[in-house]
Each structure stands twice: as C-alpha cells, then as structure tokens.
Design a protein around this motif. Structure first.
Motif, PDB file in Angstrom:
ATOM      1  N   ASP A  36       0.828  -1.206   0.000  1.00 35.63           N
ATOM      2  CA  ASP A  36       0.000   0.000   0.000  1.00 35.63           C
ATOM      3  C   ASP A  36       0.866   1.262   0.000  1.00 35.63           C
ATOM      4  N   TYR A  37       1.997   1.224   0.712  1.00 35.64           N
ATOM      5  CA  TYR A  37       2.905   2.376   0.702  1.00 35.64           C
ATOM      6  C   TYR A  37       3.420   2.621  -0.721  1.00 35.64           C
ATOM      7  N   HIS A  38       3.834   1.557  -1.402  1.00 38.97           N
ATOM      8  CA  HIS A  38       4.340   1.693  -2.776  1.00 38.97           C
ATOM      9  C   HIS A  38       3.280   2.277  -3.709  1.00 38.97           C
ATOM     10  N   GLU A  39       2.021   1.943  -3.456  1.00 42.04           N
ATOM     11  CA  GLU A  39       0.937   2.401  -4.328  1.00 42.04           C
ATOM     12  C   GLU A  39       0.433   3.794  -3.964  1.00 42.04           C
ATOM     13  N   SER A  40       0.861   4.330  -2.813  1.00 39.21           N
ATOM     14  CA  SER A  40       0.368   5.637  -2.378  1.00 39.21           C
ATOM     15  C   SER A  40       1.065   6.764  -3.140  1.00 39.21           C
ATOM     16  N   GLU A  41       0.348   7.838  -3.335  1.00 35.26           N
ATOM     17  CA  GLU A  41       0.876   9.050  -3.971  1.00 35.26           C
ATOM     18  C   GLU A  41       0.339  10.245  -3.219  1.00 35.26           C
ATOM     19  N   PRO A  42       1.091  11.219  -2.891  1.00 33.73           N
ATOM     20  CA  PRO A  42       2.554  11.218  -2.948  1.00 33.73           C
ATOM     21  C   PRO A  42       3.120  10.356  -1.829  1.00 33.73           C
ATOM     22  N   LYS A  43       4.336   9.898  -1.996  1.00 35.38           N
ATOM     23  CA  LYS A  43       4.981   9.049  -1.002  1.00 35.38           C
ATOM     24  C   LYS A  43       5.481   9.896   0.162  1.00 35.38           C
ATOM     25  N   ALA A  44       5.104   9.506   1.359  1.00 33.84           N
ATOM     26  CA  ALA A  44       5.550  10.221   2.562  1.00 33.84           C
ATOM     27  C   ALA A  44       6.964   9.772   2.918  1.00 33.84           C
TER      28      ALA A  44
ATOM     29  N   GLN B 288       8.481  -5.143  -3.976  1.00 37.28           N
ATOM     30  CA  GLN B 288       7.246  -4.419  -3.716  1.00 37.28           C
ATOM     31  C   GLN B 288       6.582  -4.818  -2.406  1.00 37.28           C
ATOM     32  N   SER B 289       6.975  -5.939  -1.820  1.00 33.00           N
ATOM     33  CA  SER B 289       6.282  -6.415  -0.630  1.00 33.00           C
ATOM     34  C   SER B 289       7.174  -6.526   0.606  1.00 33.00           C
ATOM     35  N   ARG B 290       8.414  -6.021   0.505  1.00 29.41           N
ATOM     36  CA  ARG B 290       9.328  -6.100   1.652  1.00 29.41           C
ATOM     37  C   ARG B 290      10.036  -4.779   1.854  1.00 29.41           C
ATOM     38  N   ALA B 291      10.346  -4.513   3.109  1.00 28.66           N
ATOM     39  CA  ALA B 291      11.130  -3.334   3.459  1.00 28.66           C
ATOM     40  C   ALA B 291      12.255  -3.764   4.391  1.00 28.66           C
ATOM     41  N   LEU B 292      13.404  -3.176   4.207  1.00 28.87           N
ATOM     42  CA  LEU B 292      14.524  -3.397   5.104  1.00 28.87           C
ATOM     43  C   LEU B 292      14.407  -2.379   6.224  1.00 28.87           C
ATOM     44  N   VAL B 293      14.297  -2.854   7.462  1.00 22.58           N
ATOM     45  CA  VAL B 293      14.151  -1.973   8.619  1.00 22.58           C
ATOM     46  C   VAL B 293      15.491  -1.901   9.336  1.00 22.58           C
ATOM     47  N   MET B 294      15.974  -0.675   9.502  1.00 22.51           N
ATOM     48  CA  MET B 294      17.224  -0.424  10.216  1.00 22.51           C
ATOM     49  C   MET B 294      16.875   0.374  11.467  1.00 22.51           C
TER      50      MET B 294
ATOM     51  N   GLY C 113      16.198  -0.301  -5.512  1.00 20.80           N
ATOM     52  CA  GLY C 113      14.741  -0.267  -5.527  1.00 20.80           C
ATOM     53  C   GLY C 113      14.103  -0.834  -4.276  1.00 20.80           C
ATOM     54  N   GLN C 114      14.908  -1.182  -3.282  1.00 16.48           N
ATOM     55  CA  GLN C 114      14.427  -1.743  -2.012  1.00 16.48           C
ATOM     56  C   GLN C 114      13.954  -0.617  -1.101  1.00 16.48           C
TER      57      GLN C 114
END
Length: 164
Positions: free
Chosen positions: A45-53, A108-114, A151-152
């Motif tokens: 859903d974040y990837h599909e949102s506009e504008p990206k926060a 598109q379905s994963r995020a690296l959290v630091m 692109g991650q």
C-alpha cells in the motif's frame, strides 16, 4: 537424587534460560513503543500511495531468513501482511484483492528496517539482541522511509510496536 543435586539442576536451568531474551534490553527499550501508532499501512500500500511520505508507519511480519549479515547490525525485513498469508486455492477476479497484491514480487512487498539511534547510527548487533523479535511476528514500525539504488524500500526506524 538428593536435594542439592536438584537445586543445582534447577539453578543451572534458570541461568541458561535467562540468556534467551534480548541481551541488550536497556538499549532496545529506546525503540519499543508503548502503544501502537495509528495509521499503519502495509508495504505494498505504501508503494501504491501518492505522494509518497518520507515519514511513515508500516505494518508487517518480521523476517530474518534471508539476512545472513543481520547478526552484525540491528536490521530485519518487514514483510507485507498479504505476502505472509497462506492462500490455499484462492481464485481472484478483483485487481484490488489483498491476497493477490502480495504477488508483485519481493521488492514491492518487503522493506529493510534499520533501527537507528538518536545520531542516525545502526547499532552494530543483531536486532534480536536488542528486542524480543521473532520470525513471523507482526510489528508496526515508524520512521523515515527511502528507496535505495536497488529499488528496495528502507526504513530508518525510530520506534517499533510488537503486536502480541
């Protein structure tokens, strides 16, 4: 078995069991949020949102399986809830189906959290030594989001709420 032998066995079991939790719990407490942040969205859903926060709150399941290097830094994968679902025999006829949205691929379905401290630095230790994290556990993570050169989606997390 006498009383002393029993006490030694119980005491040894308690000492061994105490080492299974986070080893740097004091440092890890800075990242734990007492309440779940409002407005959390999935990674897709974040990837599909506009504008990206640039500041966002994401929800997903924790993953460590593909992070061989994660034992040296406080990082983990956050996997979109739709990818984590097991769908048996699902037939879709709607392009907004939450089951099928997760089939768009890993980027598109994963995020690296630091996990980042006040100076923007990632602690040089396994995230599981800081927090009681487990594979597949649902987490809500807040922080600054960016997309790296591959692109991650990368989140510099300031806080994490673990759902029980």
């Amino acid at each position: 078995m006498n009383r002393w032998t029993t006490l030694v066995i119980i005491g040894t079991g308690l000492l061994v069991g105490c080492g299974r939790g986070p080893q740097h719990a004091e440092l890890g407490r800075r990242f734990l949020l007492p309440d779940e942040p409002a407005g959390a969205i999935g990674i897709i859903d974040y990837h599909e949102s506009e504008p990206k926060a640039t500041d966002a709150t994401l929800v997903g399941q924790i993953g460590f399986k593909n992070l061989k290097w994660s034992t040296q830094s406080a990082m983990f994968l956050l996997i979109d809830p739709t990818e984590a679902m097991e769908v048996g025999g699902h037939v879709c006829h709607d392009e907004n189906c939450p089951f099928c949205k997760g089939k768009k691929g890993a980027l598109q379905s994963r995020a690296l959290v630091m996990l980042v401290d006040g100076n923007g630095q990632v602690p040089p230790m396994d995230a599981r030594k800081l927090l009681p994290l487990a594979e597949g556990q649902t987490a809500v993570v807040s922080g600054q989001v960016e997309t790296d050169e591959a692109g991650q989606l990368v989140m510099h997390a300031r806080g994490i709420y673990l759902r029980r």
